[in-house]
Design a protein around this motif. Sequence first.
Motif, short mmCIF file in Angstrom:
data_model
loop_
_atom_site.label_atom_id
_atom_site.label_comp_id
_atom_site.label_asym_id
_atom_site.label_seq_id
_atom_site.Cartn_x
_atom_site.Cartn_y
_atom_site.Cartn_z
N SER A 234 22.38 21.45 -17.76
CA SER A 234 21.28 20.70 -17.99
C SER A 234 20.16 21.52 -17.44
O SER A 234 18.74 21.54 -18.22
CB SER A 234 21.23 19.54 -16.97
OG SER A 234 20.97 19.72 -15.64
N LEU A 237 19.20 23.32 -20.67
CA LEU A 237 18.47 22.59 -21.65
C LEU A 237 16.90 22.44 -21.03
O LEU A 237 16.03 22.46 -21.91
CB LEU A 237 19.34 21.13 -21.54
CG LEU A 237 19.96 20.69 -22.73
CD1 LEU A 237 20.25 19.33 -22.82
CD2 LEU A 237 19.20 20.91 -24.07
N PHE A 241 13.81 23.36 -23.01
CA PHE A 241 12.67 22.54 -22.96
C PHE A 241 11.13 22.99 -22.82
O PHE A 241 10.14 22.81 -23.67
CB PHE A 241 12.83 21.15 -22.53
CG PHE A 241 12.11 20.04 -22.70
CD1 PHE A 241 11.74 19.40 -23.77
CD2 PHE A 241 11.02 19.66 -21.45
CE1 PHE A 241 10.76 18.65 -23.98
CE2 PHE A 241 10.01 18.50 -21.79
CZ PHE A 241 10.14 18.04 -22.99
N ILE A 260 14.33 28.38 -30.87
CA ILE A 260 14.78 26.88 -31.69
C ILE A 260 13.18 26.55 -31.87
O ILE A 260 13.08 26.17 -33.02
CB ILE A 260 15.36 26.10 -30.65
CG1 ILE A 260 16.77 26.56 -30.61
CG2 ILE A 260 15.38 24.63 -31.27
CD1 ILE A 260 17.76 25.69 -29.68
N LEU A 274 16.50 28.71 -37.59
CA LEU A 274 16.80 27.31 -36.60
C LEU A 274 18.15 27.25 -36.60
O LEU A 274 18.87 27.05 -35.43
CB LEU A 274 16.16 26.01 -37.18
CG LEU A 274 16.53 25.05 -36.54
CD1 LEU A 274 15.97 25.03 -34.96
CD2 LEU A 274 16.44 23.80 -37.28
N GLY A 278 20.15 27.50 -32.69
CA GLY A 278 20.73 25.91 -32.52
C GLY A 278 22.26 26.02 -32.34
O GLY A 278 22.76 25.26 -31.35
N SER A 279 22.84 26.64 -33.11
CA SER A 279 24.50 26.44 -33.11
C SER A 279 24.71 27.19 -31.97
O SER A 279 25.69 26.72 -31.26
CB SER A 279 25.02 27.24 -34.55
OG SER A 279 24.37 26.92 -35.65
N MET A 281 23.36 27.36 -29.15
CA MET A 281 22.82 26.73 -27.92
C MET A 281 23.95 25.51 -27.96
O MET A 281 24.38 25.17 -26.95
CB MET A 281 21.39 26.09 -28.40
CG MET A 281 20.76 25.07 -27.24
SD MET A 281 20.10 26.04 -26.13
CE MET A 281 19.56 24.43 -25.15
N ALA A 282 23.98 24.82 -28.96
CA ALA A 282 25.03 23.76 -29.12
C ALA A 282 26.49 24.17 -28.49
O ALA A 282 27.08 23.42 -27.74
CB ALA A 282 25.15 23.11 -30.50
N ILE A 283 27.10 25.14 -29.03
CA ILE A 283 28.37 25.62 -28.75
C ILE A 283 28.36 25.95 -27.08
O ILE A 283 29.22 25.54 -26.25
CB ILE A 283 28.78 26.89 -29.27
CG1 ILE A 283 28.89 26.79 -30.82
CG2 ILE A 283 29.99 27.44 -28.70
CD1 ILE A 283 29.16 27.92 -31.66
N LEU A 285 26.28 24.71 -24.75
CA LEU A 285 26.39 23.58 -23.81
C LEU A 285 27.71 22.48 -24.07
O LEU A 285 28.09 22.16 -23.02
CB LEU A 285 24.84 22.76 -24.58
CG LEU A 285 23.63 23.07 -24.18
CD1 LEU A 285 22.71 22.29 -24.95
CD2 LEU A 285 23.38 23.35 -22.85
N PHE A 286 28.03 22.54 -25.21
CA PHE A 286 29.28 21.79 -25.40
C PHE A 286 30.55 22.40 -24.31
O PHE A 286 31.12 21.55 -23.70
CB PHE A 286 29.59 21.98 -26.74
CG PHE A 286 31.03 21.37 -27.22
CD1 PHE A 286 31.03 19.81 -27.38
CD2 PHE A 286 32.08 22.44 -27.56
CE1 PHE A 286 32.40 19.47 -27.75
CE2 PHE A 286 33.39 21.66 -28.14
CZ PHE A 286 33.39 20.42 -28.00
N ASN A 289 29.84 21.65 -20.78
CA ASN A 289 29.98 20.34 -20.34
C ASN A 289 31.37 20.05 -20.41
O ASN A 289 31.99 19.30 -19.15
CB ASN A 289 29.28 19.37 -21.51
CG ASN A 289 27.85 19.01 -20.93
OD1 ASN A 289 27.77 18.35 -20.12
ND2 ASN A 289 27.05 19.60 -21.74
#
Lengths: 305, 578
Positions: A234, A237, A241, A260, A274, A278-279, A281-283, A285-286, A289
């Motif tokens: 978090s 993120l 942000f 991003i 992007l 983006g990928s 970041m997604a990996i 965070l995934f 978590n």
Amino acid sequence: MNNNQQKTSSRNGTDESDLILGTSLWEDAWKRLRKNNMALASGVILLCLAVLCLLGPVLLGVFLGYDAHTQNLIYGPQPPSIQHPFGTDFYGRDLLTRVLIGAQVSLSVGFLAAMVAAFIGTIYGAVSSYSGGLVDSLMMRIVDILYALPYMFLVIILVTILGKSLLLLFLALGAVGWLLTARVVRGQVMSLKEQDFVLAARSLGTTSRSIIFRHLIPNTLGPVIVTFTLTVPSMILQEAFLSFLGLGVQPPQPSLGSLINDGANQMLVFWWTLVFPGSIMAIMLFALNFLGDGIRDALDPRMKT
Amino acid sequence: MVVLLFWLKVIALKVTLGRCVTLLFMAASLQLCGCQQQQSPYFGTVEPRHGPEELWINNSSEPEWLDPGRCSDSTGGEIIWNTFEGLVQAHPATLKPLPAIATHWDISDDGRTYTFYLRPSVWSDGHDLTAHDFVFALRRLVDPQTGSKYASNGFIFQEGLAISRGDAAVETLGVQAIDTHTLEITLVDPLPYFLNFLSFYSFMPLPEHLFQDLQNRGIDSDLWTRPEYVVCNGAFRMTDWRFRQHMTFEKNKSYWDAASVKLDRIRVAMVESATTAMNMYVAGEFDWPGGSTSLPAEFMDHLKEYQDFHSHPYLGVYFYWINTEEPPLDDPLVRRALSLAIDRDSLVQFVTRGGQHGSADLVPDGLAGYKGLHIPVYNPVKARQLLAEAGYATGQDLPLVTLSFNTSEGHKQVAEAIQAMWQQELGITVELANQEWKVFLANAEQTNFQICRMGWIGDYADPYTFLELLTSDCGNNHSNWSSTTYDTMLEQANQQHDAEERLRMLREAEAFALHEQPLIPLYVYTRTQLIKPYVRGIWGNHQDRHPWKYMWIDESFDPHDLMVGAGKNVFEDGQVPQ
């Protein structure tokens, strides 16, 4: 509850050492975690990412001469190729290098801010709960009030007042992110402080300070670790942000959020700016978590081994 | 991508903030798909989302002032030009002065006295508009109590400068009402560009009766431009103002030329981000992203292929102000080193990408016969030498410099590129700071910056409109730099009757000022814009003035006929008004 478990296993350990080999809470947890394939895979991915982020830019710099800041306008934005697997950005900088450095920044902001949050939250929660009575009510009402305030708003005010440096960003995020940890720790200490070992310590004349730091806090470590692993993503993120809004990491320093942001503006024409940040970041965070979930399950004593 | 979206969705449910990122990705994937299907010669939808009596445009940011006497920024000017009408108006295509409130005028032989004959007209509240409203407005412009940044526009009138310095009474100004409909203006110098300049927004009449009325009612008269009070005499009147969202304008029925106003309503949004404005244009939220909205540089090459993309030369210079009082930038050598280290050709070719022209001159070439200085633009070796001469062997010795700009991707891109150029060529570390437009202007005004971005649009077709920026009494001179030598040079030039000689003297003054480098010119603007093919009555001109009164929606445009060339190019074959 954790404490109960610990005491049970240690009693087993001393009384029936010949028959059953004692397992500590941590061994138990590790066993459970090993069975959680997703969590384990996430851990491995994270480890790889961390190593890549640390070594990648250095290797790219040494072997190919890329660095994250040197612009080469004539080169311009190039789609992915063998020389530049992630392509180059608007200023002709190698995107792979920038993404790795950005991920490095994001990971370190995430971990450091989460550590600041865990540190403040644990001490605050423990002191509040152990003191009890009026002090406890007062300290917890402060937490309630801070909870009621829009979180991002507070961080933005802090960042604006403190200035836009990377170190201050950790502090600002951490300084606002400790509320959950404080509540978790308070709940934990509430039950712990009624336990016999605290009574024993108190009757031996141990000061409140020592009781809190020597006896109570070490026993709350499990839930704190769980909150910590879930705070990291978090925080990442939130840093993204803030950078997205232009308040976080300042150019030319990249972070996943600002990459991003740039990419989102250009996605119609330079899609790779992007897709790659983006990928990643997604990996990231995934994985974080899933690992966090895994650790929570592993440390939960109610889960069957 | 779909898998990624799913992952992100899972996380977003856990972490509230994650939703922003998820939405972004969804938007990204949608846009990417949308791009491939497009066959139209136009960028985005070509079906108007509103009736033919309405127009939706953008004005990029919340204007600082809507008061003609105080406004000095292009976003405010855009509104004033369409809600007020001066003595003359600029022709929408050629910018030649056309009669407006003045029907005709006489010029004295020495070229210094103008007599204007006003037509009978009324304010939007029915009050008669007289020559006294002009006298009131122009006195207020130079009155030191108004504190206008554009008071310098009033210095062309007799006694204007003295009044502004507090040395003369406002009544002595060279603007006098002979009777209710005759106005006499006396100029200090016989300015060749005066009538052209007179259509500028600083010279609009003001409703004196409204100011008195507000004062009588105990209302702060600074609030007179609010939609609930405002009284105007232009083609449109503001009826609604939602802060940072949009303004609504309705046709002013008492406007003298109301018969030629075609639209009933105009909605003006305030979207700062160029990319957002462009996306809103694609979706039909804007028919025209407006005069002051630039297009995102990354898209230039892509946009050039569409029929609704237009570009025209623009009399504007993009530059960086330098605060010449704060070390290390108080040293002209350092300032010149900074200028020489900028590779302007690469900047315009690869960063701004809109066909701009890189230039280190303050006055663009070819203005009323003016020959530009053509200062050498890029010489990093010389730059390092100058820096060493100033006592900084390497750029690292220089303290941290902050470069501020108003929030916009375009300004950020330029700033980032120049930050890297200074870092790579000179080793100077530069910090970037972006600020909202009003905050930014306030800081610029108080010279509360080290280096700040600014653009200057020529107010009239004469080099003086740029050179005036650096004079000591100019409210828009934010550099802290002033020189009496420079002021005298310009004064002497303006007294010169021989046009050739005047230009030569102005050129000398420019060279003198740029040697001190109180500002770093970067490039000459080119205006690029998107206009929906059903919008008519917009012409390209070098001051980027687009009066709303001529605009209309062409209902005969067939949005289903997507053949190349189906829509006429509004820029070239619209009917030019007489």
